[in-house]
Design an enzyme around this catalytic site. Sequence first.
Site, PDB file in Angstrom:
ATOM      1  N   GLU A  86       0.794  -1.243   0.000  1.00 15.79           N
ATOM      2  CA  GLU A  86       0.000   0.000   0.000  1.00 15.79           C
ATOM      3  C   GLU A  86       0.820   1.284   0.000  1.00 15.79           C
ATOM      4  O   GLU A  86       0.281   2.363   0.219  1.00 15.79           O
ATOM      5  CB  GLU A  86      -1.006   0.012   1.165  1.00 15.79           C
ATOM      6  CG  GLU A  86      -2.025  -1.109   1.070  1.00 15.79           C
ATOM      7  CD  GLU A  86      -3.110  -1.059   2.144  1.00 15.79           C
ATOM      8  OE1 GLU A  86      -2.959  -0.288   3.117  1.00 15.79           O
ATOM      9  OE2 GLU A  86      -4.104  -1.799   2.028  1.00 15.79           O
ATOM     10  N   GLU A 118      -6.999  -7.733  -1.330  1.00 10.33           N
ATOM     11  CA  GLU A 118      -7.342  -7.450   0.068  1.00 10.33           C
ATOM     12  C   GLU A 118      -8.776  -6.955   0.150  1.00 10.33           C
ATOM     13  O   GLU A 118      -9.178  -6.079  -0.618  1.00 10.33           O
ATOM     14  CB  GLU A 118      -6.422  -6.370   0.665  1.00 10.33           C
ATOM     15  CG  GLU A 118      -5.214  -6.866   1.404  1.00 10.33           C
ATOM     16  CD  GLU A 118      -4.599  -5.781   2.281  1.00 10.33           C
ATOM     17  OE1 GLU A 118      -5.354  -5.039   2.941  1.00 10.33           O
ATOM     18  OE2 GLU A 118      -3.358  -5.689   2.298  1.00 10.33           O
TER      19      GLU A 118
END
Length: 774
Positions: A341, A437
Amino acid sequence: MFVRYEVPIDGLLQATSNELIVTFESPIKKSQELYSKQAEDYVVPPKCVPDIYNGECHANHVRKMQASFAWDWGPAFPSMGLWKTVYINAYNETYIKDVSFQVVADGDKYKFTVTVYMAPNTAKQLDGVLRITLGNNHAVDLWNFEVQGVATVGNEFIIQKEFRQLKSKYDLWWPNGYGSQVLYPLTVSMVPEDVNGAIVSKSVNVGIREVELVQKPVGNGLSFYFKINGMAIFAKGSNMIPSHILPEHSNNKTLIRKILQSAKDVHMNMIRVWGGGLYESDLLYELADEMGIMIWQDFMFACSMYPVNQEFLNTVEKEVEHQVRRLQYHSSIVLWAGNNENEAALTGNWYGTIINRTRYDADYRQLYGKTIRDVVLRNDPSRKYLSSSPTNGVKSEENDYISPNPGDNNYGDVHYYNYIFDSWDINIYPVPRFASEYGYQALPSYSSMQSVTNSSNDLFINSKFMNHRQHHPMGNIEMEFLIKSRLDMRPKVNIESYNKAFFFYTQIIQAMAVKIETEHYRQWQSYLDSAGHGMTMGALYWQLNCPWLAPTWSGIESTGKWKMLHYYAKDFFAPIIVTSHQYPTQMVDVTVVSDQPTPIFNATLKIAIFNWNSFLAVNEKVRQIDIRMGSQRLTKINMKYFLTRNAECASDYTDCFVRLTLSNTTSMIAPENFIYPVALKNAPIPFANVQIEHVEQITSTKILVSVTSDLPAVFVWLESTLAGVFSENGFTMLQQRKDIVFELENYSPLDDVVKSLHVTHLRDKAYFPSSTLI
């Protein structure tokens, strides 16, 4: 923490009284020191984790497990000390440190590349024969390569050899569900030129398989899926975090085997080793090889910017080189990813990087687009390297590793979280190429939480104890909101009943939400929408496991106990599923999804209507279908018309629901599935009398548990204080009696098993004080 240190001790050893002293600095103080030094030039954010994490600051300045400074799913224990084995390597000439193995198709042959990394001898030159054997008891291939005058590269010998063999000689390694996991012993031996010298060798187990990450034009973007041995694979799985917050316990063989076996048992074929934790033990990758669990391997950088001074980069180079060489031969590893991320954090301005964006962009490209990437490609050119997750894949590469929108559904992988919309509404979810995710929080079981406190008052929601373990901002409020969106949470007339219901209902909400979202992604495997989204080929929910008992996104508790989510994964990841998409208009698509390359002809699809007050179907629709690999939309139903034309269903169809089944001539070929036309809080679900009627010992560890009910019951949940797994759990009772097998982890006398068992369900009277019953 992530580097193997080798210290020469020849000339230092004494005949007796040798002592090894290792001095450590506090990671908290060291990270502060490094942050302060870096801040003299410019600040590398974030400074600290959010306050609710109860954590420590500046984790991004030290190369330690980032999550040990606290995360939204775990506590802060920045460890220090030796967390791996200390040992002495004694050798006269050299020893083999690492062996890499690459497989590439070459017509009707495989080209194998073996790279051997060896410690140096005193002469800094190597002469002799490198012997390589590959095979098992049935067929062993042997190659001998003359090695003359090999000089050291840096402080080691590196020898790389290529050889070819017909493909037909080998059985292939396949992911779980697609075939067997054949592993061949690969032994590398160095036979010195001096006949009196010692032969040194190293053996590893390797699978013969080809892996490709396919990114080709589709819709308005690029595809993103894995091909193993030429077959497109839908990735089904989860994200793994460290199994223990103290890293020295992360190699607990019993726990690691239990986690991996639990993944295999629910049809998972991929696990993402997440970038905020640690490079897992050799055991985990060995088990993944044996079980056919593909590994998406992040490097350990997560949710932060990182300093890019030369000292830091030198450390990173050593870390990445060591870890790639250590792990490269494992057939289970299919991808290297630079971070978790960080591209999204940079482009989304999570930490105020916009004020010095040019500098942070340059740092990002240097760290992930050059330093890490170059080391990976130099040591393992056989696998794809992604700079981040989520990322737009090759599209990000075209943008010099920073895309304006790393979560673009047309490219690469996405992370999707949403806690403010109804989690059971399938229409809120995106249609990406690959979902790496997504997930929802839930509490552990009430009985598990009782094991970490001596006071039942601690287990009241929003108590000081519970708030200390809730690290996700607004987490309790979000869980309550999601419950009330779908389920009937009664007023707090009896706080203890309400509290126990809250624990249980969070697991129901989590299991159903992840089920609905995962089935949504599987439905889009073979389709594109009008915007060019679709051809979704991966679903890895967050998260598989957790390191402590607290509100987390995991499907498995830290004890190894399965939450309802993990039981549901066994169904939503099944090789064949029948599922639905309910639109706001009340039109419903029914879809069948199959991972099996072989078609199934003349299967029977049944769409049956049930009233909440009877085990007998009100009506049913039957259709014969042929099932092919991928997803296929079979029929569209007007739910209002379908239900209300039956006298047993009211005009608002709240008192009926639908069951989907798929069978062949002999048995069910997919798990049963259900369509609830309205939120269950608005449905007249009865207060069924659900009981454990009979318990019988089948074998020393297999127990038959018979559950009975007088009326339909939903989310029937069996629990035991003994370790074990039920064959089915969180199920719907549409029969008077249902037999479940309880597989104990260890033998217990039947009387103890009986005492340990408990059953509950959504409308258990224990959750509803008599004054509130309807």
